[in-house]
Scaffold this motif. Sequence first.
Motif, PDB file in Angstrom:
ATOM      1  N   THR A  35       0.865  -1.187   0.000  1.00 26.79           N
ATOM      2  CA  THR A  35       0.000   0.000   0.000  1.00 26.79           C
ATOM      3  C   THR A  35       0.902   1.238   0.000  1.00 26.79           C
ATOM      4  OG1 THR A  35      -0.052  -0.262   2.401  1.00 26.79           O
ATOM      5  CG2 THR A  35      -1.962  -1.073   1.186  1.00 26.79           C
ATOM      6  N   ASP A  38       1.549   7.593  -0.437  1.00 24.29           N
ATOM      7  CA  ASP A  38       2.488   8.688  -0.687  1.00 24.29           C
ATOM      8  C   ASP A  38       3.946   8.253  -0.501  1.00 24.29           C
ATOM      9  OD1 ASP A  38       0.522  10.483  -1.280  1.00 24.29           O
ATOM     10  OD2 ASP A  38       1.094  11.962   0.243  1.00 24.29           O
ATOM     11  N   GLY A  39       4.143   7.017  -0.078  1.00 28.54           N
ATOM     12  CA  GLY A  39       5.509   6.511   0.077  1.00 28.54           C
ATOM     13  C   GLY A  39       6.171   6.902   1.382  1.00 28.54           C
ATOM     14  N   GLY A  40       5.386   7.324   2.370  1.00 35.22           N
ATOM     15  CA  GLY A  40       5.948   7.749   3.647  1.00 35.22           C
ATOM     16  C   GLY A  40       6.616   6.596   4.402  1.00 35.22           C
ATOM     17  N   HIS A  41       5.875   5.491   4.582  1.00 31.97           N
ATOM     18  CA  HIS A  41       6.465   4.324   5.250  1.00 31.97           C
ATOM     19  C   HIS A  41       7.632   3.783   4.417  1.00 31.97           C
ATOM     20  CE1 HIS A  41       2.482   4.006   7.407  1.00 31.97           C
ATOM     21  NE2 HIS A  41       3.305   3.737   8.402  1.00 31.97           N
ATOM     22  N   ASP A  58       0.721  -0.431  -5.409  1.00 31.65           N
ATOM     23  CA  ASP A  58      -0.526   0.265  -5.079  1.00 31.65           C
ATOM     24  C   ASP A  58      -1.450   0.088  -6.273  1.00 31.65           C
ATOM     25  OD1 ASP A  58      -1.067   2.797  -2.830  1.00 31.65           O
ATOM     26  OD2 ASP A  58      -2.508   2.496  -4.445  1.00 31.65           O
ATOM     27  N   ARG A  59      -2.760   0.124  -6.012  1.00 32.28           N
ATOM     28  CA  ARG A  59      -3.702  -0.004  -7.130  1.00 32.28           C
ATOM     29  C   ARG A  59      -3.992   1.360  -7.761  1.00 32.28           C
ATOM     30  NH1 ARG A  59      -9.070  -2.292  -4.313  1.00 32.28           N
ATOM     31  NH2 ARG A  59      -9.626  -2.647  -6.471  1.00 32.28           N
ATOM     32  N   ALA A  83      -0.561  -2.692  -8.748  1.00 31.46           N
ATOM     33  CA  ALA A  83      -1.184  -3.986  -8.416  1.00 31.46           C
ATOM     34  C   ALA A  83      -2.173  -3.844  -7.286  1.00 31.46           C
ATOM     35  CB  ALA A  83      -0.103  -4.988  -8.001  1.00 31.46           C
ATOM     36  N   THR A  84      -3.283  -4.582  -7.397  1.00 27.79           N
ATOM     37  CA  THR A  84      -4.172  -4.736  -6.246  1.00 27.79           C
ATOM     38  C   THR A  84      -3.616  -5.915  -5.432  1.00 27.79           C
ATOM     39  OG1 THR A  84      -5.586  -6.391  -7.214  1.00 27.79           O
ATOM     40  CG2 THR A  84      -6.149  -4.124  -7.684  1.00 27.79           C
ATOM     41  N   PHE A  85      -4.150  -6.093  -4.231  1.00 27.74           N
ATOM     42  CA  PHE A  85      -3.642  -7.178  -3.385  1.00 27.74           C
ATOM     43  C   PHE A  85      -3.735  -8.533  -4.096  1.00 27.74           C
ATOM     44  CE2 PHE A  85      -5.108  -4.713   0.649  1.00 27.74           C
ATOM     45  CZ  PHE A  85      -4.088  -3.806   0.448  1.00 27.74           C
ATOM     46  N   ASP A 106      -0.851  -1.172   4.859  1.00 28.52           N
ATOM     47  CA  ASP A 106      -1.430   0.001   5.523  1.00 28.52           C
ATOM     48  C   ASP A 106      -2.762   0.260   4.813  1.00 28.52           C
ATOM     49  OD1 ASP A 106      -1.886   2.389   6.814  1.00 28.52           O
ATOM     50  OD2 ASP A 106      -0.325   3.509   5.767  1.00 28.52           O
ATOM     51  N   GLY A 108      -6.786   0.794   3.553  1.00 19.82           N
ATOM     52  CA  GLY A 108      -7.655   1.969   3.430  1.00 19.82           C
ATOM     53  C   GLY A 108      -7.136   2.972   2.422  1.00 19.82           C
ATOM     54  N   LEU A 109      -7.389   4.236   2.729  1.00 14.57           N
ATOM     55  CA  LEU A 109      -7.131   5.306   1.764  1.00 14.57           C
ATOM     56  C   LEU A 109      -6.061   6.249   2.261  1.00 14.57           C
ATOM     57  CD1 LEU A 109     -10.867   6.171   1.454  1.00 14.57           C
ATOM     58  CD2 LEU A 109      -9.521   5.237  -0.423  1.00 14.57           C
ATOM     59  N   GLN A 113      -6.151  10.781  -1.512  1.00 21.42           N
ATOM     60  CA  GLN A 113      -7.347  10.249  -2.192  1.00 21.42           C
ATOM     61  C   GLN A 113      -8.621  10.825  -1.582  1.00 21.42           C
ATOM     62  OE1 GLN A 113      -6.257   6.175  -1.343  1.00 21.42           O
ATOM     63  NE2 GLN A 113      -5.794   5.744  -3.492  1.00 21.42           N
ATOM     64  N   MET A 133     -10.437   3.513  -5.989  1.00 27.50           N
ATOM     65  CA  MET A 133      -9.037   3.825  -5.701  1.00 27.50           C
ATOM     66  C   MET A 133      -8.239   3.844  -6.994  1.00 27.50           C
ATOM     67  SD  MET A 133      -8.038   1.696  -2.345  1.00 27.50           S
ATOM     68  CE  MET A 133      -9.272   1.214  -1.178  1.00 27.50           C
ATOM     69  N   ASP A 221     -10.092  -8.495  -1.517  1.00 27.76           N
ATOM     70  CA  ASP A 221      -8.671  -8.256  -1.772  1.00 27.76           C
ATOM     71  C   ASP A 221      -7.827  -8.555  -0.525  1.00 27.76           C
ATOM     72  OD1 ASP A 221      -8.338  -7.531  -4.394  1.00 27.76           O
ATOM     73  OD2 ASP A 221      -7.341  -5.648  -3.903  1.00 27.76           O
TER      74      ASP A 221
HETATM   75  C1  SAM Z   1      -3.270   4.469   3.910  1.00 27.92           C
HETATM   76  S1  SAM Z   1      -2.653   4.595   2.289  1.00 27.92           S
HETATM   77  C2  SAM Z   1      -0.959   4.148   2.443  1.00 27.92           C
HETATM   78  C3  SAM Z   1      -0.093   5.269   2.905  1.00 27.92           C
HETATM   79  C4  SAM Z   1       1.382   4.951   2.938  1.00 27.92           C
HETATM   80  N1  SAM Z   1       1.686   3.908   3.897  1.00 27.92           N
HETATM   81  C5  SAM Z   1       2.214   6.189   3.187  1.00 27.92           C
HETATM   82  O1  SAM Z   1       2.977   6.213   4.163  1.00 27.92           O
HETATM   83  O2  SAM Z   1       2.103   7.142   2.423  1.00 27.92           O
HETATM   84  C6  SAM Z   1      -3.316   3.184   1.546  1.00 27.92           C
HETATM   85  C7  SAM Z   1      -2.925   3.001   0.098  1.00 27.92           C
HETATM   86  O3  SAM Z   1      -3.218   1.622  -0.217  1.00 27.92           O
HETATM   87  C8  SAM Z   1      -3.813   1.540  -1.464  1.00 27.92           C
HETATM   88  N2  SAM Z   1      -4.676   0.354  -1.434  1.00 27.92           N
HETATM   89  C9  SAM Z   1      -5.741   0.156  -0.620  1.00 27.92           C
HETATM   90  N3  SAM Z   1      -6.299  -1.036  -0.875  1.00 27.92           N
HETATM   91  C10 SAM Z   1      -5.573  -1.608  -1.853  1.00 27.92           C
HETATM   92  C11 SAM Z   1      -5.649  -2.850  -2.546  1.00 27.92           C
HETATM   93  N4  SAM Z   1      -6.611  -3.712  -2.270  1.00 27.92           N
HETATM   94  N5  SAM Z   1      -4.721  -3.131  -3.488  1.00 27.92           N
HETATM   95  C12 SAM Z   1      -3.718  -2.240  -3.744  1.00 27.92           C
HETATM   96  N6  SAM Z   1      -3.608  -1.036  -3.141  1.00 27.92           N
HETATM   97  C13 SAM Z   1      -4.523  -0.732  -2.204  1.00 27.92           C
HETATM   98  C14 SAM Z   1      -4.570   2.821  -1.657  1.00 27.92           C
HETATM   99  O4  SAM Z   1      -4.709   3.127  -3.029  1.00 27.92           O
HETATM  100  C15 SAM Z   1      -3.694   3.841  -0.899  1.00 27.92           C
HETATM  101  O5  SAM Z   1      -2.812   4.499  -1.758  1.00 27.92           O
END
Ligand code: SAM
Length: 314
Positions: A35, A38-41, A58-59, A83-85, A106, A108-109, A113, A133, A221
């Motif tokens: 997930t 923004d690429g923070g983690h 990320d999807r 990719a989705t999960f 991580d 959710g959204l 978004q 998403m 997912d």
């Molecule tokens: C909470 S944010 C992640 C933030 C990230 N950890 C950071 O530090 O910036 C969740 C991200 O997961 C992605 N996401 C959620 N469900 C997903 C799925 N089933 N497959 C792929 N990506 C997914 C969303 O599009 C979103 O960009």
Amino acid sequence: MRAVDSTVSVRHEPVLLAETLRFLLAGEGLYLDATLGDGGHAGALLEAEPRARLLACDRDPAALAFAGGRLARFGDRVMIRHATFRELPGVHRAAGGELLAGALFDFGLSSRQIDDPARGISFQHDGPLDARMDPTSGEPLHARLARADEGELARVLREYGDVRGAGRLARAIVAEARAGRLRTTRELAALVGRVSGGDRPKTLAPVFQALRIWTNDEMTDVDAALAWLPDAMRDGATVVTLSYHSGEDRRVKHALRGAPRVESKRRLPAMDGGEAAGPWEERTRRVVTAPTAEQWENPRARSARLRAFRRKPR
Ligand SMILES: C[S@@+](CC[C@H](N)C(=O)[O-])C[C@H]1O[C@@H](n2cnc3c(N)ncnc32)[C@H](O)[C@@H]1O
């Protein structure tokens, strides 16, 4: 409707960052951030462990573009994939299939978004009723609602949002959507207000949340990813999950503790830190929540629930 502004600049603050890295980091190897957002983690992980390489997925194509720019300085230590999960097994295989040293979900959204009116995710902004998403795949929420089955919609509202009067609301939503009168977030918010007797955040948030989870098929997912993980991780590697919805957290607990999944919110027997029979050892005796200071600074952190599970030796 307000003009759509797709140049949203709200940066997503990574939640429970120090705790996530403390569980995740295990020396040299290939890590997965499923997930990227923004690429923070991801950036913090690559900085904290110079021998780490990262498969970052990320999807949402917009998230990949933004985070890709942010992580460019790490060069070929990062592989960014759309990719989705449920697509993770194929993406991981294509990337060489090296067993993972750690994995992060991580859920959710991201704030980016939620705060982008063009995504049609939040009742706080007027925009097209979309809620995807990944806007390049599937269909927007308004189209799905127009051909929805009333009974299924009622179940979705109940199961993913705990919405009271779900049957009545589902009937009204289906009727309006079929008549072509439910194409914006404002129209949905107004309808919920009329049917449920109020348009306060307390009433609107669960409805929007439930419909977003449904649109993105989020729970299917999550189940797919958790079922694949044991084969993908190296012995001793940890998966960290951050959930913001009780449905996700329940799925994580049941899938990784090895107990059969229960859809209701009935309490589970106390198993924290216990010896489960499956491939995982639970590292979080109790769910980890954000410290008060972080909750003040970052409202998203208030509902976060962190769990960490270690892959047992094969
Ligand atoms: C909470 S944010 C992640 C933030 C990230 N950890 C950071 O530090 O910036 C969740 C991200 O997961 C992605 N996401 C959620 N469900 C997903 C799925 N089933 N497959 C792929 N990506 C997914 C969303 O599009 C979103 O960009």
